[in-house]
Design a protein around this motif. Structure first.
Motif, mmCIF file in Angstrom:
data_model
loop_
_atom_site.group_PDB
_atom_site.id
_atom_site.type_symbol
_atom_site.label_atom_id
_atom_site.label_comp_id
_atom_site.label_asym_id
_atom_site.label_seq_id
_atom_site.Cartn_x
_atom_site.Cartn_y
_atom_site.Cartn_z
ATOM 1 N N LEU A 366 0.858 -1.338 -0.038
ATOM 2 C CA LEU A 366 0.415 0.130 -0.285
ATOM 3 C C LEU A 366 1.076 1.066 0.424
ATOM 4 N N SER A 367 0.315 2.300 -0.690
ATOM 5 C CA SER A 367 1.043 3.885 -0.776
ATOM 6 C C SER A 367 0.251 4.321 -1.634
ATOM 7 N N LEU A 368 1.103 5.636 -1.161
ATOM 8 C CA LEU A 368 0.624 7.125 -1.911
ATOM 9 C C LEU A 368 0.734 7.460 -3.407
ATOM 10 N N ASP A 369 0.872 6.383 -3.982
ATOM 11 C CA ASP A 369 1.279 6.911 -5.633
ATOM 12 C C ASP A 369 0.429 7.122 -6.875
ATOM 13 N N ALA A 370 -1.193 6.539 -5.901
ATOM 14 C CA ALA A 370 -2.060 7.279 -6.421
ATOM 15 C C ALA A 370 -2.804 8.944 -6.471
ATOM 16 N N PHE A 371 -2.475 8.428 -5.193
ATOM 17 C CA PHE A 371 -2.020 10.559 -5.112
ATOM 18 C C PHE A 371 -1.594 11.441 -5.515
#
Length: 598
Positions: A366-371
């Motif tokens: 899980l990461s903040l890449d999409a944001f």
């Protein structure tokens, strides 16, 4: 010494004491009153002129009297299917919302299953999740093939030998659409019914049971007739919400081929070239007819009310002890809140953090890449976010400031003019949002104003749609202050502006901050007005979410919706903290005030 005779005491005259005659000299309006009246009539023009434009557009076009809009609307091949779908959706969701709202209000006001302040907050949690974000969240949960909740249920059932290829739930159905509509309509019904139960004297119910009537008969013969006006008001607000709701029907109903009037109006004005204004006006007129019919039904309910339930004495509330059923009822309330609000939020954040929509969540990746890719590297999304934030801040400030001036004028003057102004400003609450947005586009989108797609037309549209909420909230803030302090300031020689700045403004500020937060959340999460009034050069967050949904980029869709939820939640948390600080400050300043008076 001379004796003095004291006159005998005079008896008070019999009969009513005559009231002193008030001076009929007209009061010269102050600059404060003049500014307030200018603001009030400006707000009324923003609200009423678009509605008048819709009415005129039905019978007047290109300088001629014509029924072309009505004739073309009646000639639509699927008109009756469109009307039937809309009525079934709105009525079914409104009835369900009344039932759920009544049960939640009854548990909160009449039983020992409530959790204090938490129970007052829980039914309003769906407001935290704007409808456009909530609809996306429900799709991520209950899509028949890859919905997260569906997959988890199928995995659990497979342990018992039950293998399902899809489902067991499908959000793209009638029951899925009605479910989401109901979730967002429940707060409107709960608000009215809970307030009525709080004022309703439960000794009337107790007298009915002592006379031999059971719980069900008492509910049918005493409680429901007394609460009928409030139930009718909740049903009316639910139908108003349903007829004007676009985002839920577009995101959930369109894939299920459930076409409703609100979606068709937006398609005619936004996704058709050239825009078909005649059909949009004709369909808006149909919405106005059904909203008017809802008002007539509520009027009949009010006329048929057989007795009142509120008297001058303090009301008595007999709390029902649920015994072993208490944890069961509490659990059901908690399940409803989790299912209606928390689960869609979880679905949004999981898809956004995972980077793509799949039931097989990579918990370690899980990461903040999409944001980052959405809010930093996508200029359209970034522009939409900044536009929405700017409109929410400015529109909320203008709306609540103007509404507070008007509310203060109405409370202080108590004249027929003030009552008329108050009623006109609250009128949009009785008209579908879709109709008002269409009227604003017709009035300001073309010649001579040519404001179509501009920041200004969006601001005007949001103010017109959400003025009733701002006005009601500012009325409550003014009512907390009362009239005595203002009258004392005026008697002491202070002018209206000084009284407002030194007395009313500081005491109204906590309530106005909360009202601003409500207005900000509604504007930032709006899609109804945004879909009609937004242009390619001034995209807002709600409309950008709709564009991404049509494009099928689910990670970006979840990231935008999650960002919207984070913004509204942060603003609400900030307002709660600020309100508590104001409460502490007022508590600490009270002893000083009393000491100064002594």
């Amino acid at each position: 010494m001379t004796a003095t005779q004291t006159p005998p005491p005079t008896r008070p005259p019999r009969g009513p004491v005559p009231k002193p005659r008030l001076s009929r000299m007209p009061r010269k309006p102050s600059s404060f009153d003049t500014l307030t009246l200018v603001l009030a009539f400006t707000l009324i023009a923003i609200v009423c002129l678009p509605l008048l434009q819709v009415v005129i557009g039905m019978v007047w076009k290109d300088g001629e009297f014509t029924f072309e809009a009505i004739e073309r609307t009646l000639a639509l091949p699927d008109l009756w299917t469109l009307i039937w779908n809309t009525l079934v959706l709105v009525i079914a969701s409104s009835v369900c919302a009344v039932v759920i709202g009544f049960l939640l209000a009854w548990v909160n006001q009449r039983t020992d299953a409530r959790w204090g302040l938490l129970n007052d907050i829980l039914p309003y949690l769906p407001f935290l999740l704007p409808p456009v974000a909530g609809a996306v969240g429900w799709i991520m949960l209950l899509s028949p093939t890859s919905g997260l909740l569906n997959v988890w249920i199928r995995d659990a059932l497979s342990l018992f030998g039950v293998d399902l290829a899809t489902g067991p739930f499908d959000i793209h159905t009638w029951y899925g659409l009605i479910l989401v509509y109901t979730v967002y309509a429940v707060p409107y019904t709960y608000l009215n019914i809970s307030a009525a139960l709080e004022s309703f004297d439960s000794s009337l119910e107790e007298a009915s049971r002592l006379s031999g009537a059971g719980y069900l008969r008492t509910l049918r013969r005493v409680t429901l007739p007394a609460l009928a006006p409030s139930v009718g008001a909740g049903f009316l607000l639910s139908t108003w919400f349903g007829f004007g709701m676009f985002s839920i029907a577009a995101i959930i109903g369109t894939p299920a081929q459930i076409d409703v009037i609100a979606v068709r109006i937006v398609n005619l004005l936004t996704f058709s070239y050239p825009p078909d204004e005649d059909l949009a006006i004709g369909l808006s007129a149909i919405v106005m007819v059904f909203v008017g019919l809802s008002y007539y039904i509520q009027f009949r309910i009010l006329r048929s009310a057989r007795f009142g339930s509120i008297s001058g004495k303090s009301t008595q509330h007999n709390i029902i002890r649920l015994g072993p059923w208490r944890p069961v009822v509490r659990g059901l309330v908690l399940i409803y809140v989790l299912g209606s609000t928390v689960l869609p939020m979880i679905g949004l954040f999981l898809v956004a953090l995972n980077g793509y929509w799949t039931p097989n969540i990579d918990w370690g990746g899980l990461s903040l890449d999409a944001f980052r890719s959405t809010l930093i590297h996508d200029p359209s999304a970034r522009e939409a976010l900044f536009n929405s934030l700017g409109l929410g801040i400015v529109g909320g400030f203008i709306g609540i400031l103007a509404a507070s001036f008007v509310s203060l004028y109405v409370q202080r003057r108590r004249t027929a003019l003030g009552a008329g102004i108050d009623a006109a400003i609250k009128m949009p609450a009785s008209i579908s949002n879709m109709v008002i947005a269409v009227g604003i586009l017709l009035l300001l989108g073309g010649d001579p104003f040519n404001l179509g797609g501009t920041w200004l037309i969006l601001l005007i549209g949001y103010l017109a749609l959400y003025l009733p909420q701002a006005s009601i909230a500012s009325d409550a803030a003014v009512a907390v202050v009362g009239k005595d302090l203002g009258e004392a300031s005026t008697v002491s020689g202070a002018r209206d502006w000084k009284t407002f700045l030194r007395i009313y403004a500081p005491l109204m500020l906590p309530g106005l901050i909360g009202a601003w937060a409500l207005l900000f959340i509604r504007i930032v999460g709006d899609l109804t007005a945004s879909a009609i009034l937004s242009g390619t050069e001034n995209v807002v967050l709600g409309f950008r979410i709709l564009e991404v949904f049509n494009g099928g980029s689910y990670a970006e869709l979840a990231a935008l919706s999650s960002t919207l939820v984070l913004i509204t939640g942060t603003v609400l948390l900030f307002v709660i903290i600020l309100s508590k600080r104001f409460g502490v400050a007022k508590t600490q300043s009270a002893p000083r005030t009393r000491k100064a008076r002594r």
